[in-house]
Design an enzyme around this catalytic site. Sequence first.
Site, PDB file in Angstrom:
ATOM      1  N   SER A  92       0.814  -1.220   0.000  1.00 27.09           N
ATOM      2  CA  SER A  92       0.000   0.000   0.000  1.00 27.09           C
ATOM      3  C   SER A  92       0.849   1.273   0.000  1.00 27.09           C
ATOM      4  CB  SER A  92      -0.916   0.019   1.228  1.00 27.09           C
ATOM      5  OG  SER A  92      -1.565   1.268   1.301  1.00 27.09           O
ATOM      6  N   SER A 148      -0.603   4.128   0.653  1.00 23.54           N
ATOM      7  CA  SER A 148      -1.348   5.103   1.456  1.00 23.54           C
ATOM      8  C   SER A 148      -0.514   5.769   2.553  1.00 23.54           C
ATOM      9  CB  SER A 148      -2.599   4.454   2.061  1.00 23.54           C
ATOM     10  OG  SER A 148      -3.509   4.171   1.031  1.00 23.54           O
ATOM     11  N   LYS A 189     -13.979  -3.887   2.059  1.00 23.57           N
ATOM     12  CA  LYS A 189     -14.838  -2.707   1.899  1.00 23.57           C
ATOM     13  C   LYS A 189     -16.323  -2.997   2.182  1.00 23.57           C
ATOM     14  CE  LYS A 189     -11.761  -0.353  -1.317  1.00 23.57           C
ATOM     15  NZ  LYS A 189     -11.597   0.339  -2.573  1.00 23.57           N
ATOM     16  N   ASN A 214     -14.559   2.863   2.182  1.00 28.57           N
ATOM     17  CA  ASN A 214     -13.088   2.874   2.174  1.00 28.57           C
ATOM     18  C   ASN A 214     -12.517   3.827   3.218  1.00 28.57           C
ATOM     19  OD1 ASN A 214     -13.474   5.412   1.041  1.00 28.57           O
ATOM     20  ND2 ASN A 214     -11.741   5.201  -0.368  1.00 28.57           N
ATOM     21  N   GLY A 255     -17.353  -4.407  -7.439  1.00 27.70           N
ATOM     22  CA  GLY A 255     -17.340  -3.367  -6.420  1.00 27.70           C
ATOM     23  C   GLY A 255     -16.720  -2.062  -6.901  1.00 27.70           C
ATOM     24  N   ALA A 256     -15.681  -2.159  -7.724  1.00 28.85           N
ATOM     25  CA  ALA A 256     -15.010  -0.948  -8.206  1.00 28.85           C
ATOM     26  C   ALA A 256     -15.982  -0.116  -9.043  1.00 28.85           C
ATOM     27  CB  ALA A 256     -13.782  -1.323  -9.024  1.00 28.85           C
ATOM     28  N   ARG A 308     -19.013  -9.070 -18.472  1.00 29.88           N
ATOM     29  CA  ARG A 308     -18.995 -10.475 -18.895  1.00 29.88           C
ATOM     30  C   ARG A 308     -20.272 -11.178 -18.418  1.00 29.88           C
ATOM     31  NH1 ARG A 308     -14.020 -13.731 -16.444  1.00 29.88           N
ATOM     32  NH2 ARG A 308     -15.124 -13.157 -14.548  1.00 29.88           N
ATOM     33  N   THR A 309     -20.590 -11.023 -17.136  1.00 28.48           N
ATOM     34  CA  THR A 309     -21.801 -11.631 -16.588  1.00 28.48           C
ATOM     35  C   THR A 309     -22.919 -10.596 -16.651  1.00 28.48           C
ATOM     36  OG1 THR A 309     -20.365 -12.850 -15.089  1.00 28.48           O
ATOM     37  CG2 THR A 309     -22.721 -12.886 -14.587  1.00 28.48           C
TER      38      THR A 309
HETATM   39  P1  ATR Z   1     -13.817  -5.361  -7.766  1.00 28.39           P
HETATM   40  O1  ATR Z   1     -14.364  -5.241  -6.378  1.00 28.39           O
HETATM   41  O2  ATR Z   1     -12.362  -4.991  -7.892  1.00 28.39           O
HETATM   42  O3  ATR Z   1     -14.659  -4.665  -8.805  1.00 28.39           O
HETATM   43  P2  ATR Z   1     -14.996  -7.891  -8.435  1.00 28.39           P
HETATM   44  O4  ATR Z   1     -16.211  -7.543  -7.665  1.00 28.39           O
HETATM   45  O5  ATR Z   1     -14.436  -9.270  -8.320  1.00 28.39           O
HETATM   46  O6  ATR Z   1     -13.793  -6.931  -8.084  1.00 28.39           O
HETATM   47  O7  ATR Z   1     -15.291  -7.551  -9.983  1.00 28.39           O
HETATM   48  C1  ATR Z   1     -14.374  -7.814 -10.976  1.00 28.39           C
HETATM   49  C2  ATR Z   1     -14.977  -7.421 -12.326  1.00 28.39           C
HETATM   50  O8  ATR Z   1     -14.035  -7.766 -13.344  1.00 28.39           O
HETATM   51  C3  ATR Z   1     -16.264  -8.143 -12.668  1.00 28.39           C
HETATM   52  O9  ATR Z   1     -17.093  -7.282 -13.405  1.00 28.39           O
HETATM   53  C4  ATR Z   1     -15.754  -9.294 -13.541  1.00 28.39           C
HETATM   54  O10 ATR Z   1     -16.711  -9.788 -14.469  1.00 28.39           O
HETATM   55  P3  ATR Z   1     -17.904 -10.780 -13.976  1.00 28.39           P
HETATM   56  O11 ATR Z   1     -18.952  -9.888 -13.400  1.00 28.39           O
HETATM   57  O12 ATR Z   1     -18.322 -11.462 -15.193  1.00 28.39           O
HETATM   58  O13 ATR Z   1     -17.263 -11.687 -12.959  1.00 28.39           O
HETATM   59  C5  ATR Z   1     -14.664  -8.608 -14.301  1.00 28.39           C
HETATM   60  N1  ATR Z   1     -13.691  -9.556 -14.842  1.00 28.39           N
HETATM   61  C6  ATR Z   1     -12.780 -10.270 -14.170  1.00 28.39           C
HETATM   62  N2  ATR Z   1     -12.033 -11.019 -15.011  1.00 28.39           N
HETATM   63  C7  ATR Z   1     -12.495 -10.765 -16.261  1.00 28.39           C
HETATM   64  C8  ATR Z   1     -12.133 -11.204 -17.582  1.00 28.39           C
HETATM   65  N3  ATR Z   1     -11.151 -12.079 -17.778  1.00 28.39           N
HETATM   66  N4  ATR Z   1     -12.814 -10.695 -18.633  1.00 28.39           N
HETATM   67  C9  ATR Z   1     -13.807  -9.795 -18.440  1.00 28.39           C
HETATM   68  N5  ATR Z   1     -14.198  -9.338 -17.229  1.00 28.39           N
HETATM   69  C10 ATR Z   1     -13.557  -9.810 -16.151  1.00 28.39           C
END
Ligand code: ATR
Length: 265
Positions: free
Chosen positions: A14, A16, A67, A88, A130-131, A151-152
């Site tokens: 970190s 920070s 978080k 955060n 989450g981001a 993706r989902t």
């Molecule tokens: P964070 O809190 O950092 O946002 P997260 O909640 O795990 O972490 O979310 C990660 C994001 O990256 C999700 O939108 C994930 O897609 P899914 O919703 O389909 O899981 C996306 N992600 C991770 N790996 C990916 C990949 N190889 N291609 C496309 N999207 C990806």
Amino acid sequence: MQHFIVIGNPISHSKSPAIHHAFAQSLGLDIQYNRQFCPDDSDSFRAVVEAFFYGGGVGANVTLPFKEIAFNMCQTHSEHAKTAKAVNTLVMRDGKLFGDNTDGAGLIADLLSHDIDLDGKQVAIIGAGGATRGVILPLIEQGAKLTIFNRTLSKALTLQEDFKAFAQIDIKSLDDLANGHFGFEVLINATSTSTTGQSLNISPNLRANVAYDMMYGKPSAFLTHFTKQGTRLLDGYGMLIHQAKLAFELWTGKQVDLNAVLLDQ
Ligand code: ATR
């Protein structure tokens, strides 16, 4: 001397502490800001937070993976924390644990510091985790018109539903990202692909004036994709600085002038 911590797992990387000490130095304040490792379970997190504030700590930052747990632990929340469902920044207010989320406002402050106007502009975010959740409301507040690629699809649709009281969000698939014809003012990568070293398939017909990777400190395949298009490229370091500035100001009540802060990237 005022005490602060950042709680995470892992936490050794970190930046920070260096950032907050630089803020304090610029204002002539004497602070101690430490990294706090925490085992990855909610009981340990609660114990760390309680011990810190019981011992007179002033403010804490929370990073991955805590978080959401921090959000659930707080007795009161800012509007941004409520819509992000993630916290955060922690502080005690009138004996109650208050949680804020400065990530989204940090992103906005960084974009504005680069003279990127969002009002009425098409802004797209890749990712629905989450981001992304943390930056949606601050972007809407700036007047941005949002599209989310994920993706989902069901996760993107949940975000669309959760924010429908604030604005209509357009949802697209990764197939659209790979094959579509689109133009955006800002395209933000909020997936975890840059941290995992994976890459996204982006259509050559997808244009953006600004490409923003929320990740920093590592080469980004996402930003590299846009190098030949005359796109402005920004990584998440600015967002990190600005979210820290907002947390510091919440805790201390003092304004940080970034021009007076000495930072090494
Ligand atoms: P964070 O809190 O950092 O946002 P997260 O909640 O795990 O972490 O979310 C990660 C994001 O990256 C999700 O939108 C994930 O897609 P899914 O919703 O389909 O899981 C996306 N992600 C991770 N790996 C990916 C990949 N190889 N291609 C496309 N999207 C990806």
